[in-house]
Design an enzyme around this catalytic site. Structure first.
Site, PDB file in Angstrom:
ATOM      1  N   LYS A   1      -4.724  -0.192  -3.405  1.00  0.00           N
ATOM      2  CA  LYS A   1      -3.478   0.540  -3.631  1.00  0.00           C
ATOM      3  C   LYS A   1      -3.108   0.469  -5.111  1.00  0.00           C
ATOM      4  O   LYS A   1      -3.154  -0.595  -5.718  1.00  0.00           O
ATOM      5  CB  LYS A   1      -2.370  -0.070  -2.763  1.00  0.00           C
ATOM      6  CG  LYS A   1      -1.032   0.626  -2.823  1.00  0.00           C
ATOM      7  CD  LYS A   1      -0.038  -0.094  -1.904  1.00  0.00           C
ATOM      8  CE  LYS A   1       1.323   0.594  -1.879  1.00  0.00           C
ATOM      9  NZ  LYS A   1       2.273  -0.112  -0.998  1.00  0.00           N
TER      10      LYS A   1
ATOM     11  N   SER B   1       4.280   3.427   1.700  1.00  0.00           N
ATOM     12  CA  SER B   1       3.796   3.834   0.395  1.00  0.00           C
ATOM     13  C   SER B   1       2.291   3.687   0.216  1.00  0.00           C
ATOM     14  O   SER B   1       1.729   4.181  -0.749  1.00  0.00           O
ATOM     15  CB  SER B   1       4.516   3.031  -0.685  1.00  0.00           C
ATOM     16  OG  SER B   1       4.278   1.643  -0.527  1.00  0.00           O
TER      17      SER B   1
ATOM     18  N   SER C   1       5.170  -0.093   4.814  1.00  0.00           N
ATOM     19  CA  SER C   1       4.234   0.579   3.914  1.00  0.00           C
ATOM     20  C   SER C   1       2.765   0.298   4.190  1.00  0.00           C
ATOM     21  O   SER C   1       1.907   0.978   3.651  1.00  0.00           O
ATOM     22  CB  SER C   1       4.547   0.218   2.450  1.00  0.00           C
ATOM     23  OG  SER C   1       5.751   0.815   2.051  1.00  0.00           O
TER      24      SER C   1
END
Length: 529
Positions: free
Chosen positions: A130, A205, A229
């Protein structure tokens, strides 16, 4: 407990406002076809359908080279990324060089396979990261325009630990702007799509991770979770993910940094297509804290106590859970009772109706020294110049803002919300915490919906913005959760459920994930029946 007349009126008003907003959006927005109406190409290379654990074993045994594995994943990313926009910066050349070094190391290793497995358990296996995690030499922006050009000077601890275990990073993946929205979209990298339907969101996210993993562009990755997330992207994309007990996996060298009491709620953890990779990944990512979870201790799932919670009890701020998600959760209950001979008890907690209010209130609390968390306006801004929401709204109308609508909206909400949480919400949270911890003990497992519906279409979360409360409440309660896929619905979209256990009992939900993978088939390739 039935809602009061006032609560029913407020829910009607909330639904009316969001419904009208959605109607105006449909009337005024231009029709955009994401992916040009295309579908994801099928996964052909056999190495892309093997778990990371098995790939590592094959590499150690010289059944396949690390270069072959890494190249297969590079080819797949190059095939699917133009459609899903998950990888925002790759390091393919460096990854192939590192893979060649792995193959040379294996050829020269005199200690045998067991030595390599103990010292380098994921030797030669590629993984994704990420973009909010520091990966040395790679962008480190979380999609914020003011951070354009920012490059990580060091690895975040979980990244460093995975590299130390022999894994090879392929690149970094997209996030929502500032990591605070359920859709991975920003003005720096653009919008990421769901591989099962390019018209739909992959969540946020950690949406880039979820999308890439589901598209077979990576076999394992990592995310962070302060409101869902990890779990929402894993749910929407039909893969496995684990929100660890807070304080076990380091959250250092991530952006935005965690301030106020956020460290009590955020967790970093593994994301992957195959359940057997969750535990070894978590053991590595936890580093010196792995002993806290007793991951080597065997779990006998037949001896666990199981509970199911069908919904939040009717919050006025969230959508009702769809019937197909309630139905698949009931099927899990039926399989558990049939296969394991356990009794799954349905339970209800009135405090869950206030899930969003609890999450919102506790996210604003100051730390032990009385310092409040950094505002999102500060996170989005430059140096000591926080974003001014009213100005950004005007700029947005003129097409000049550098920020997405959700990001601007959050900065606006920050300005108008109460500075001090209500006593009622604080007490409701404490009561809910006590009830759940007493129910779970050290051997309890709860099934809870991952969301109110399957992956929504792009931008639609703007009109049901608080449905993330189904995941967010569990952050505030500090509980570990494994998100598990449960096959596809009639539209070919992933179904799933959250498996919740007591604090530091992470190994139990990981064991249940292994069972559910066998019972329901685990990850299904996009386009599969």
């Amino acid at each position: 407990m039935a809602p009061s007349v006032m609560e029913s009126l407020l829910k009607w008003l909330f639904d009316a406002v969001t419904g009208l907003s959605f109607l105006l959006f449909r009337l005024l927005s231009r029709r955009t076809t994401f992916g040009g109406g295309k579908k994801l190409p099928p996964t052909k290379h056999p190495l892309l359908k093997v778990s990371a654990t098995q790939l590592a074993r094959k590499i150690r045994r010289r059944e396949v080279s690390s270069v072959e594995v890494v190249q297969a994943y590079i080819d797949r990313i190059q095939e699917v990324n133009p459609l899903i926009n998950a990888v925002v910066k790759d390091r393919f050349s460096a990854a192939l060089q590192e893979a060649a070094q792995v193959d040379k190391l294996i050829d020269e290793e005199a200690g045998g396979e067991d030595v390599l497995e103990h010292r380098l358990p994921f030797l030669g296996v590629p993984f994704s990261v990420k973009e909010s995690f520091g990966l040395q030499g790679m962008p480190f922006t979380t999609g914020i325009i003011s951070r354009r050009g920012t490059v990580a000077v060091a690895d975040a601890p979980p990244v460093a630990l995975m590299k130390r275990a022999g894994a090879i990073p392929l690149g970094v993946t997209n996030t929502s702007e500032g990591c605070m929205w359920s859709e991975s979209n920003n003005h720096l990298y653009g919008i990421t799509s769901n591989p099962y339907d390019l018209e739909r969101i992959p969540g946020g996210s950690s949406g880039g991770e979820g999308s890439l993993l589901a598209a077979a562009g990576a076999v394992m990755g990592m995310g962070s979770d302060i409101g869902g997330s990890i779990r929402m992207p894993c749910f929407f994309n039909g893969i496995f993910g684990h929100k660890t007990t807070p304080g076990v996996v380091s959250n250092d060298n991530q952006y935005p940094p965690y301030t106020g009491r956020h460290a009590e709620y955020v967790s970093s953890g593994p994301m992957c297509r195959y359940a057997e990779d969750l535990l070894p990944m978590l053991r590595i990512m936890a580093g010196p804290n792995a002993h806290m979870l007793s991951l080597s201790k065997r779990v006998e799932i037949k001896k666990l106590r199981f509970f199911t919670i069908p919904d939040d009890g009717g919050s006025i701020l969230t959508s009702p859970v769809s019937e197909e998600l309630k139905r698949i959760q009931r099927k899990v209950v039926e399989r558990l009772e049939t296969d394991l001979g356990v009794t799954v008890q349905e339970v209800h907690f009135p405090g869950l109706r206030y899930s969003f209010q609890i999450w919102n209130a506790f996210m604003t609390l100051p730390d032990k020294d009385g310092k409040p968390p950094d505002s999102f306006a500060k996170v989005l801004g430059e140096a000591d110049r926080p974003v001014w929401p009213l100005w950004e709204i005007l700029k947005r109308i003129m097409g000049k803002s550098e920020h997405t609508v959700p990001a601007i909206g959050l900065t606006f909400v920050e300005k108008i919300q109460a500075s001090k949480p209500s006593t009622f919400i604080i007490q409701t949270k404490e009561k809910l915490q006590k009830e759940l911890e007493e129910l779970l003990g050290t051997d309890g497992v709860i099934l809870y919906p991952s969301h109110t519906r399957v992956a929504p279409k792009h931008h639609h979360p703007l009109f049901r913005p608080l449905d993330f409360a189904y995941t967010g409440i569990l952050n505030i309660l500090g509980l570990p959760i494994t998100q598990c896929p449960l096959g596809l619905n009639e539209e070919g979209l992933p179904l799933g459920v959250q498996v919740v256990t007591g604090k530091l009992q992470d190994r139990q939900s990981l064991a249940v994930a292994l069972y559910l993978e066998k019972a329901f088939g685990g990850w299904r390739e996009p386009g599969a029946n």
